[in-house]
Design a protein around this motif. Structure first.
Motif, PDB file in Angstrom:
ATOM      1  N   VAL A   1      19.394 -30.773  40.088  1.00 51.05           N
ATOM      2  CA  VAL A   1      20.561 -31.346  39.431  1.00 51.05           C
ATOM      3  C   VAL A   1      20.350 -32.834  39.192  1.00 51.05           C
ATOM      4  N   HIS A   2      20.490 -33.218  37.954  1.00 56.61           N
ATOM      5  CA  HIS A   2      20.433 -34.635  37.591  1.00 56.61           C
ATOM      6  C   HIS A   2      21.501 -34.880  36.535  1.00 56.61           C
ATOM      7  N   ILE A   3      22.418 -35.759  36.802  1.00 53.16           N
ATOM      8  CA  ILE A   3      23.457 -36.091  35.838  1.00 53.16           C
ATOM      9  C   ILE A   3      23.406 -37.585  35.584  1.00 53.16           C
ATOM     10  N   MET A   4      23.218 -37.971  34.349  1.00 50.95           N
ATOM     11  CA  MET A   4      23.174 -39.379  33.978  1.00 50.95           C
ATOM     12  C   MET A   4      24.280 -39.659  32.981  1.00 50.95           C
ATOM     13  N   ASN A   5      24.983 -40.751  33.172  1.00 49.90           N
ATOM     14  CA  ASN A   5      26.055 -41.140  32.273  1.00 49.90           C
ATOM     15  C   ASN A   5      25.776 -42.534  31.747  1.00 49.90           C
ATOM     16  N   ALA A   6      25.672 -42.659  30.452  1.00 49.20           N
ATOM     17  CA  ALA A   6      25.422 -43.961  29.831  1.00 49.20           C
ATOM     18  C   ALA A   6      26.445 -44.177  28.730  1.00 49.20           C
ATOM     19  N   MET A   7      27.085 -45.330  28.742  1.00 49.00           N
ATOM     20  CA  MET A   7      28.078 -45.659  27.730  1.00 49.00           C
ATOM     21  C   MET A   7      27.587 -46.839  26.899  1.00 49.00           C
ATOM     22  N   ILE A   8      27.746 -46.735  25.593  1.00 51.07           N
ATOM     23  CA  ILE A   8      27.405 -47.831  24.691  1.00 51.07           C
ATOM     24  C   ILE A   8      28.719 -48.407  24.179  1.00 51.07           C
ATOM     25  N   PRO A   9      29.237 -49.449  24.802  1.00 50.69           N
ATOM     26  CA  PRO A   9      30.579 -49.965  24.462  1.00 50.69           C
ATOM     27  C   PRO A   9      30.526 -51.065  23.407  1.00 50.69           C
ATOM     28  N   PHE A  10      30.615 -50.699  22.145  1.00 52.65           N
ATOM     29  CA  PHE A  10      30.674 -51.735  21.122  1.00 52.65           C
ATOM     30  C   PHE A  10      31.990 -52.511  21.218  1.00 52.65           C
ATOM     31  N   ALA A  11      33.063 -51.831  21.592  1.00 52.45           N
ATOM     32  CA  ALA A  11      34.319 -52.539  21.811  1.00 52.45           C
ATOM     33  C   ALA A  11      34.153 -53.517  22.968  1.00 52.45           C
ATOM     34  N   MET A  12      34.752 -54.691  22.852  1.00 48.44           N
ATOM     35  CA  MET A  12      34.563 -55.738  23.850  1.00 48.44           C
ATOM     36  C   MET A  12      35.626 -55.626  24.942  1.00 48.44           C
ATOM     37  N   PRO A  13      35.243 -55.278  26.161  1.00 45.93           N
ATOM     38  CA  PRO A  13      36.228 -55.135  27.234  1.00 45.93           C
ATOM     39  C   PRO A  13      36.834 -56.481  27.615  1.00 45.93           C
ATOM     40  N   ARG A  14      38.012 -56.412  28.233  1.00 48.62           N
ATOM     41  CA  ARG A  14      38.724 -57.599  28.694  1.00 48.62           C
ATOM     42  C   ARG A  14      38.921 -58.611  27.566  1.00 48.62           C
ATOM     43  N   SER A  15      39.292 -58.114  26.394  1.00 53.46           N
ATOM     44  CA  SER A  15      39.572 -58.993  25.266  1.00 53.46           C
ATOM     45  C   SER A  15      40.967 -58.706  24.729  1.00 53.46           C
ATOM     46  N   ILE A  16      41.501 -59.636  23.934  1.00 54.28           N
ATOM     47  CA  ILE A  16      42.831 -59.444  23.371  1.00 54.28           C
ATOM     48  C   ILE A  16      42.850 -58.249  22.431  1.00 54.28           C
ATOM     49  N   LYS A  17      41.819 -58.107  21.608  1.00 51.03           N
ATOM     50  CA  LYS A  17      41.694 -56.979  20.688  1.00 51.03           C
ATOM     51  C   LYS A  17      40.307 -56.357  20.885  1.00 51.03           C
ATOM     52  N   PRO A  18      40.183 -55.428  21.850  1.00 47.80           N
ATOM     53  CA  PRO A  18      38.871 -54.868  22.163  1.00 47.80           C
ATOM     54  C   PRO A  18      38.160 -54.261  20.957  1.00 47.80           C
ATOM     55  N   LEU A  19      38.920 -53.675  20.023  1.00 49.61           N
ATOM     56  CA  LEU A  19      38.306 -52.991  18.898  1.00 49.61           C
ATOM     57  C   LEU A  19      37.867 -53.939  17.795  1.00 49.61           C
TER      58      LEU A  19
ATOM     59  N   ASP B   1      30.517 -65.684  31.499  1.00 48.36           N
ATOM     60  CA  ASP B   1      31.484 -65.167  30.530  1.00 48.36           C
ATOM     61  C   ASP B   1      32.135 -66.333  29.800  1.00 48.36           C
ATOM     62  N   PHE B   2      31.877 -66.432  28.496  1.00 55.56           N
ATOM     63  CA  PHE B   2      32.461 -67.509  27.712  1.00 55.56           C
ATOM     64  C   PHE B   2      33.843 -67.150  27.167  1.00 55.56           C
ATOM     65  N   ALA B   3      34.164 -65.862  27.088  1.00 59.02           N
ATOM     66  CA  ALA B   3      35.443 -65.433  26.512  1.00 59.02           C
ATOM     67  C   ALA B   3      36.406 -65.014  27.615  1.00 59.02           C
ATOM     68  N   LEU B   4      36.711 -65.941  28.494  1.00 60.68           N
ATOM     69  CA  LEU B   4      37.543 -65.615  29.653  1.00 60.68           C
ATOM     70  C   LEU B   4      38.954 -65.221  29.273  1.00 60.68           C
ATOM     71  N   ASP B   5      39.459 -65.746  28.162  1.00 64.73           N
ATOM     72  CA  ASP B   5      40.814 -65.398  27.727  1.00 64.73           C
ATOM     73  C   ASP B   5      40.834 -64.209  26.780  1.00 64.73           C
ATOM     74  N   GLY B   6      39.656 -63.656  26.488  1.00 64.55           N
ATOM     75  CA  GLY B   6      39.599 -62.446  25.691  1.00 64.55           C
ATOM     76  C   GLY B   6      39.512 -62.640  24.197  1.00 64.55           C
ATOM     77  N   TYR B   7      39.293 -63.861  23.738  1.00 63.12           N
ATOM     78  CA  TYR B   7      39.218 -64.106  22.299  1.00 63.12           C
ATOM     79  C   TYR B   7      37.758 -64.194  21.851  1.00 63.12           C
ATOM     80  N   VAL B   8      37.439 -63.489  20.751  1.00 63.72           N
ATOM     81  CA  VAL B   8      36.079 -63.530  20.223  1.00 63.72           C
ATOM     82  C   VAL B   8      35.687 -64.956  19.851  1.00 63.72           C
ATOM     83  N   ARG B   9      36.641 -65.741  19.379  1.00 68.17           N
ATOM     84  CA  ARG B   9      36.318 -67.106  18.950  1.00 68.17           C
ATOM     85  C   ARG B   9      35.917 -68.006  20.115  1.00 68.17           C
ATOM     86  N   GLN B  10      36.149 -67.574  21.349  1.00 63.36           N
ATOM     87  CA  GLN B  10      35.720 -68.352  22.508  1.00 63.36           C
ATOM     88  C   GLN B  10      34.239 -68.156  22.818  1.00 63.36           C
TER      89      GLN B  10
END
Length: 232
Positions: free
Chosen positions: A23-41, A191-200
């Motif tokens: 048994v081998h189970i591997m989980n990999a996520m490719i998150p293009f959405a930016m976590p911990r942001s005002i508008k992740p999408l 982390d440069f975008a501490l407030d969640g804004y892409v412009r940061q």
């Protein structure tokens, strides 16, 4: 071809590593959405601009999964896609790109790693592994002890310094900001975008160079550097 994401299977979550290889189970996520942001999408991948989009998975021998395996396995790959339907036509094509760099300092003192310029960076994830026990898929390698590996981590361009912390400061900062109870040795995040804004994000369009500086206290560690790049 444009590479949007390049990662190593040894970095993904794994469970069920049995010595008989059953048994081998591997989980990999490719998150293009930016976590911990005002508008992740805002950084979702707008595939409408592409003529093709390919996920390429490279497999190796069964012992690449776990050195304890004693028999070959037949991999079964399941892929789930999370689509954002009904996106407006003027949806801005901004996405996160992740390519990792490996650096092995040969001497103490400041060791400078060149970072590509031209886009923006949400941040940089760095982790250190003892060179004598290289990172393995089953996470068997010991991570660097914070107090012995580095003096400082910096981000700089010429005479300008954008980030300058000791490992202890960085880890305390991470635990406070992200409310973490435990943080493995050898893990650092800028982390440069501490407030969640892409412009940061750190803008490098007008920079001639950008360097991540590892002020090495002791050699004997490999540093895996993940620049979290935002591409428009």
């Amino acid at each position: 071809a444009t590479i949007l994401w390049d990662d190593d299977v040894k970095d993904v979550e794994q469970t069920g590593l049995y010595t008989d290889g059953s048994v081998h189970i591997m989980n990999a996520m490719i998150p293009f959405a930016m976590p911990r942001s005002i508008k992740p999408l805002d950084t979702a991948l707008d595939a409408r601009k592409f003529s093709t989009l390919t996920m390429r998975i490279t497999t190796g021998v069964y012992t690449d999964i776990s050195s304890a395996d004693t028999s070959a396995i037949t991999p079964v790959i399941d892929v789930w896609l999370w689509e954002m339907r009904g996106a407006p036509a003027e949806f801005e094509s901004v996405y996160m790109k992740q390519l990792y760099l490996k650096n092995t300092p040969s001497s103490t003192g400041e060791n400078k790693v060149d970072i590509p310029v031209g886009n923006s960076y949400r941040g940089f994830f760095v982790y250190a592994v003892a060179t004598a026990s290289p990172m393995t898929p089953d996470f068997g390698a010991p991570l660097a002890v914070v107090s012995t590996a580095l003096n400082r981590i910096k981000i700089e361009s010429g005479t300008r310094t954008f980030w300058n912390q000791t490992p202890e400061q960085n880890r305390a900062f991470m635990k406070e900001i992200y409310r973490l109870d435990v943080l493995p040795d050898g893990w650092y995040f800028i982390d440069f975008a501490l407030d969640g804004y892409v412009r940061q994000a750190l803008q490098t369009q007008n920079l001639s160079s950008l360097k991540l500086v590892l002020d090495v206290k002791n050699t004997g560690y490999d540093y895996y550097i993940y620049p979290i790049e935002i591409v428009r």
